[in-house]
Design a protein around this motif. Sequence first.
Motif, PDB file in Angstrom:
ATOM      1  N   ALA A 169      36.608  44.416  40.137  1.00  0.00           N
ATOM      2  CA  ALA A 169      35.561  44.769  39.224  1.00  0.00           C
ATOM      3  C   ALA A 169      35.709  44.795  37.769  1.00  0.00           C
ATOM      4  O   ALA A 169      35.301  44.223  37.097  1.00  0.00           O
ATOM      5  CB  ALA A 169      34.577  45.734  39.762  1.00  0.00           C
ATOM      6  N   SER A 170      36.934  45.671  37.680  1.00  0.00           N
ATOM      7  CA  SER A 170      37.526  45.776  36.097  1.00  0.00           C
ATOM      8  C   SER A 170      37.711  44.474  35.566  1.00  0.00           C
ATOM      9  O   SER A 170      37.609  44.151  34.254  1.00  0.00           O
ATOM     10  CB  SER A 170      38.572  46.799  36.052  1.00  0.00           C
ATOM     11  OG  SER A 170      37.989  48.098  36.639  1.00  0.00           O
ATOM     12  N   HIS A 171      38.396  43.774  36.373  1.00  0.00           N
ATOM     13  CA  HIS A 171      39.012  42.476  35.955  1.00  0.00           C
ATOM     14  C   HIS A 171      37.875  41.413  35.695  1.00  0.00           C
ATOM     15  O   HIS A 171      37.908  40.848  34.396  1.00  0.00           O
ATOM     16  CB  HIS A 171      39.828  41.621  36.993  1.00  0.00           C
ATOM     17  CG  HIS A 171      40.121  40.222  36.902  1.00  0.00           C
ATOM     18  ND1 HIS A 171      40.823  39.959  35.938  1.00  0.00           N
ATOM     19  CD2 HIS A 171      39.620  39.060  37.648  1.00  0.00           C
ATOM     20  CE1 HIS A 171      41.118  38.564  35.700  1.00  0.00           C
ATOM     21  NE2 HIS A 171      40.629  37.915  36.778  1.00  0.00           N
ATOM     22  N   LEU A 203      31.811  48.740  38.483  1.00  0.00           N
ATOM     23  CA  LEU A 203      30.835  48.310  37.597  1.00  0.00           C
ATOM     24  C   LEU A 203      30.281  49.633  36.800  1.00  0.00           C
ATOM     25  O   LEU A 203      29.922  49.595  35.643  1.00  0.00           O
ATOM     26  CB  LEU A 203      29.470  47.842  38.418  1.00  0.00           C
ATOM     27  CG  LEU A 203      30.051  46.441  39.071  1.00  0.00           C
ATOM     28  CD1 LEU A 203      28.603  45.785  39.666  1.00  0.00           C
ATOM     29  CD2 LEU A 203      30.592  45.519  38.409  1.00  0.00           C
ATOM     30  N   GLN A 204      29.873  50.736  37.584  1.00  0.00           N
ATOM     31  CA  GLN A 204      29.459  51.972  36.857  1.00  0.00           C
ATOM     32  C   GLN A 204      30.576  52.375  35.615  1.00  0.00           C
ATOM     33  O   GLN A 204      29.980  52.614  34.805  1.00  0.00           O
ATOM     34  CB  GLN A 204      29.542  53.013  37.819  1.00  0.00           C
ATOM     35  CG  GLN A 204      28.242  53.087  39.043  1.00  0.00           C
ATOM     36  CD  GLN A 204      28.236  54.071  39.733  1.00  0.00           C
ATOM     37  OE1 GLN A 204      29.180  54.644  40.108  1.00  0.00           O
ATOM     38  NE2 GLN A 204      27.018  54.162  40.340  1.00  0.00           N
ATOM     39  N   GLU A 205      31.713  52.366  35.947  1.00  0.00           N
ATOM     40  CA  GLU A 205      32.687  52.338  34.899  1.00  0.00           C
ATOM     41  C   GLU A 205      32.587  51.557  33.679  1.00  0.00           C
ATOM     42  O   GLU A 205      32.897  52.020  32.442  1.00  0.00           O
ATOM     43  CB  GLU A 205      34.164  52.655  35.420  1.00  0.00           C
ATOM     44  CG  GLU A 205      34.404  53.719  36.066  1.00  0.00           C
ATOM     45  CD  GLU A 205      35.722  53.369  37.118  1.00  0.00           C
ATOM     46  OE1 GLU A 205      36.301  52.395  36.928  1.00  0.00           O
ATOM     47  OE2 GLU A 205      35.976  54.205  38.077  1.00  0.00           O
ATOM     48  N   ARG A 211      22.845  45.643  40.988  1.00  0.00           N
ATOM     49  CA  ARG A 211      21.781  45.074  41.844  1.00  0.00           C
ATOM     50  C   ARG A 211      21.851  45.059  43.240  1.00  0.00           C
ATOM     51  O   ARG A 211      22.528  44.487  43.839  1.00  0.00           O
ATOM     52  CB  ARG A 211      21.413  43.773  40.956  1.00  0.00           C
ATOM     53  CG  ARG A 211      20.997  43.492  39.636  1.00  0.00           C
ATOM     54  CD  ARG A 211      19.433  43.662  39.495  1.00  0.00           C
ATOM     55  NE  ARG A 211      19.007  42.481  40.156  1.00  0.00           N
ATOM     56  CZ  ARG A 211      18.795  41.237  39.834  1.00  0.00           C
ATOM     57  NH1 ARG A 211      18.981  41.078  38.256  1.00  0.00           N
ATOM     58  NH2 ARG A 211      18.306  40.001  40.303  1.00  0.00           N
ATOM     59  N   ALA A 212      20.734  45.785  43.843  1.00  0.00           N
ATOM     60  CA  ALA A 212      21.009  45.973  45.370  1.00  0.00           C
ATOM     61  C   ALA A 212      20.791  44.420  45.828  1.00  0.00           C
ATOM     62  O   ALA A 212      21.448  44.244  46.868  1.00  0.00           O
ATOM     63  CB  ALA A 212      19.980  46.620  45.792  1.00  0.00           C
ATOM     64  N   ASP A 213      20.029  43.534  45.236  1.00  0.00           N
ATOM     65  CA  ASP A 213      19.791  42.480  45.917  1.00  0.00           C
ATOM     66  C   ASP A 213      21.085  41.386  45.622  1.00  0.00           C
ATOM     67  O   ASP A 213      21.042  40.376  45.998  1.00  0.00           O
ATOM     68  CB  ASP A 213      18.735  41.594  45.283  1.00  0.00           C
ATOM     69  CG  ASP A 213      18.682  41.524  43.818  1.00  0.00           C
ATOM     70  OD1 ASP A 213      19.244  42.410  43.104  1.00  0.00           O
ATOM     71  OD2 ASP A 213      17.887  40.704  43.342  1.00  0.00           O
TER      72      ASP A 213
END
Length: 335
Positions: A169-171, A203-205, A211-213
């Motif tokens: 995710a960070s990448h 993603l939070q960081e 998005r849940a969808d």
Amino acid sequence: MSTIKDVAARAGVSFTTVSHVLNGTRRVSDAARARVEQAVAEMGYAPSAVARALKTSETFVFGVLVPNITNPFFAELTRGIEERCRQTDYSVFLCNTDDESELQTHYLQTLLERRVDGLLLAAAAGEPEPLVRRLGFARVPTVVVERRIPGLEADLVRVDHDAGARLAASHLAALGHRRIACLSGPSRFLVSRERTAGWVAGLQEAGIEIRADWMLEGDFSAAAGHALAHELLRQREVTAILAGNDMMAIGVLRAAAELGVSVPGELSVIGFDGIDMGSYMFPALTSVGHPIRELGEMAASVLLERLGKRVLPVREVVMAPHLIERASTGPAPKG
């Protein structure tokens, strides 16, 4: 089938002399050794592993159970196990459970009946209690690989799944992506839940909306990745997809090609595991993971250590994941 006594009769020596020649347990004259070796060659004699096991209570065989041998991850894992075992004269009895708990139980019983010295187990889906109960009765040294089995007191060797998904995710965030989807493996597996949690945390960081969808669940297969990617990409909203494993990511690449979505121009794709095959995809697949053969070698090493010292605390060996950057990820498309 020839016996050791048949060899002895042809060589004109005692069967104990034949045993000493074959096992190197006592010096035998050169003439007697030559006659024994010639008789063995002529008769095609091979010592009985069953007889040796009855005498020593050791078979020098490990049972390996994997859920899907057609998945390159488990093929590479088994190769690593086999390479490490070969260094210590152990052989491997491989069983493919097709991710079915009943078949896993059947193969486990087969391995126990053959008196394997130890087990290396990547568990199938299903209720773990019967497996835990059977292994508890058997008391065979066991090392679990990747998929933790609740309730089982056994050594565990795994990759840090949460950290790997965070790394992925960070990448993607560092490349400017803000619309990042996740294709998860089955939520009944802790592995899947840990990878999904890492995606969320990553993603939070980065301050990116979740998005849940955009989080869909499949079964770790290329077919699942292909179907789920079709569902996502028709909307033309996401610019990056983190797949639950490399096989799902390969399915995503196929779907993108069918829909005319360029990778990585319009869509970045990253997998998890780092299988060798990923480097031969087009474009070559970016992934996170630890060298899979090393994972297998470590699992076999832990089992060998367990056999050497039966009284050891239960161990959990966590292998750090790495980013394997290839051609399937790139900067987020402008606009």
